[in-house]
Design an enzyme around this catalytic site. Structure first.
Site, mmCIF file in Angstrom:
data_model
loop_
_atom_site.group_PDB
_atom_site.id
_atom_site.type_symbol
_atom_site.label_atom_id
_atom_site.label_comp_id
_atom_site.label_asym_id
_atom_site.label_seq_id
_atom_site.Cartn_x
_atom_site.Cartn_y
_atom_site.Cartn_z
ATOM 1 N N CYS A 153 -2.942 -0.202 7.417
ATOM 2 C CA CYS A 153 -1.976 1.111 7.126
ATOM 3 C C CYS A 153 -2.291 2.086 8.359
ATOM 4 O O CYS A 153 -1.418 2.780 8.605
ATOM 5 C CB CYS A 153 -2.476 1.691 5.954
ATOM 6 S SG CYS A 153 -1.804 0.580 4.440
ATOM 7 N N HIS A 179 0.788 -1.301 -0.118
ATOM 8 C CA HIS A 179 -0.026 -0.020 -0.231
ATOM 9 C C HIS A 179 0.992 1.243 -0.048
ATOM 10 O O HIS A 179 2.232 1.238 0.530
ATOM 11 C CB HIS A 179 -1.106 -0.109 1.392
ATOM 12 C CG HIS A 179 -1.884 -1.049 1.114
ATOM 13 N ND1 HIS A 179 -3.119 -1.112 1.954
ATOM 14 C CD2 HIS A 179 -2.037 -2.154 0.281
ATOM 15 C CE1 HIS A 179 -3.774 -2.114 1.596
ATOM 16 N NE2 HIS A 179 -3.174 -2.660 0.673
ATOM 17 N N CYS A 195 -6.637 1.862 5.355
ATOM 18 C CA CYS A 195 -6.963 0.614 5.564
ATOM 19 C C CYS A 195 -6.601 0.404 7.254
ATOM 20 O O CYS A 195 -5.776 1.196 7.525
ATOM 21 C CB CYS A 195 -6.442 -0.792 4.657
ATOM 22 S SG CYS A 195 -5.048 -1.306 4.885
ATOM 23 N N GLU A 204 0.726 4.050 1.788
ATOM 24 C CA GLU A 204 1.236 4.406 2.914
ATOM 25 C C GLU A 204 2.359 3.448 3.488
ATOM 26 O O GLU A 204 3.227 4.254 4.368
ATOM 27 C CB GLU A 204 -0.145 4.194 4.147
ATOM 28 C CG GLU A 204 -1.358 5.091 3.743
ATOM 29 C CD GLU A 204 -2.182 4.171 2.992
ATOM 30 O OE1 GLU A 204 -3.548 4.453 3.252
ATOM 31 O OE2 GLU A 204 -1.644 3.447 1.985
#
Length: 176
Positions: free
Chosen positions: A122, A93, A119, A95
């Site tokens: 993250c 991801h 999410c 992040e």
């Protein structure tokens, strides 16, 4: 931007940094979701990232998404039900990449601008990163409630730029 007399009115800082996050998202090759993130401290850009496969590994655009399915219990209107959730596990991801490619010391007191609400995983990583604020544009329905609840128990400012309009160049080819 609008013109005021003969001078252009500058974008505010939130718009400026979210624009950069959206432009970073254009590097993503996952057809399910393009996500970009930037790390900012004192109006200084410290790093950019996007979601993608690890270096040297074929990405979603080359080999397709690698979908993992899980069944989770959710309570809706007081009733508990099972919900099938799908996630692409091929990509790291945005992040996570941002945390991997920026310095830990720089993160203390910094702000993360991210195109999409983080999410659960993250959000947990960001909560332990030393940042002081998360600014996002698009909500992430799958984890919205529990991420919002968890972050409300931290000193991190968590806010959505709901009225923000992404740069057109960043939205070409985007599908949700």
């Amino acid at each position: 931007m609008t013109m005021q007399g003969s001078m252009q009115v500058r974008k505010d800082w939130d718009t400026y940094f979210m624009d950069i996050a959206y432009m970073a998202s254009t590097r993503s090759r996952c057809p399910r979701r393009f996500v970009g993130a930037v790390l900012v401290k004192g109006k200084k850009l410290l790093g950019t990232a996007y979601n993608g496969a690890p270096m040297g590994v074929p990405d979603c655009g080359e080999e397709g998404c690698m979908i993992a399915e899980t069944v989770e219990l959710e309570t809706v209107d007081g009733e508990e039900r099972q919900v099938l959730k799908q996630r692409c596990v091929r990509t790291i991801h945005a992040e996570q990449n941002l945390m991997l490619f920026t310095n830990a010391a720089d993160r203390v007191g910094a702000t993360v601008y991210v195109t999409d609400q983080p999410c659960w995983t993250c959000a947990n990583i960001l909560a332990n990163s030393g940042i002081s604020e998360i600014v996002f544009h698009r909500p992430y329905r799958k984890d919205h409630e529990r991420v919002s609840t968890m972050l409300a128990n931290t000193p991190i400012i968590f806010r959505q730029l709901a009225e923000y309009a992404p740069p057109l160049q960043a939205m070409l080819g985007y599908t949700e």
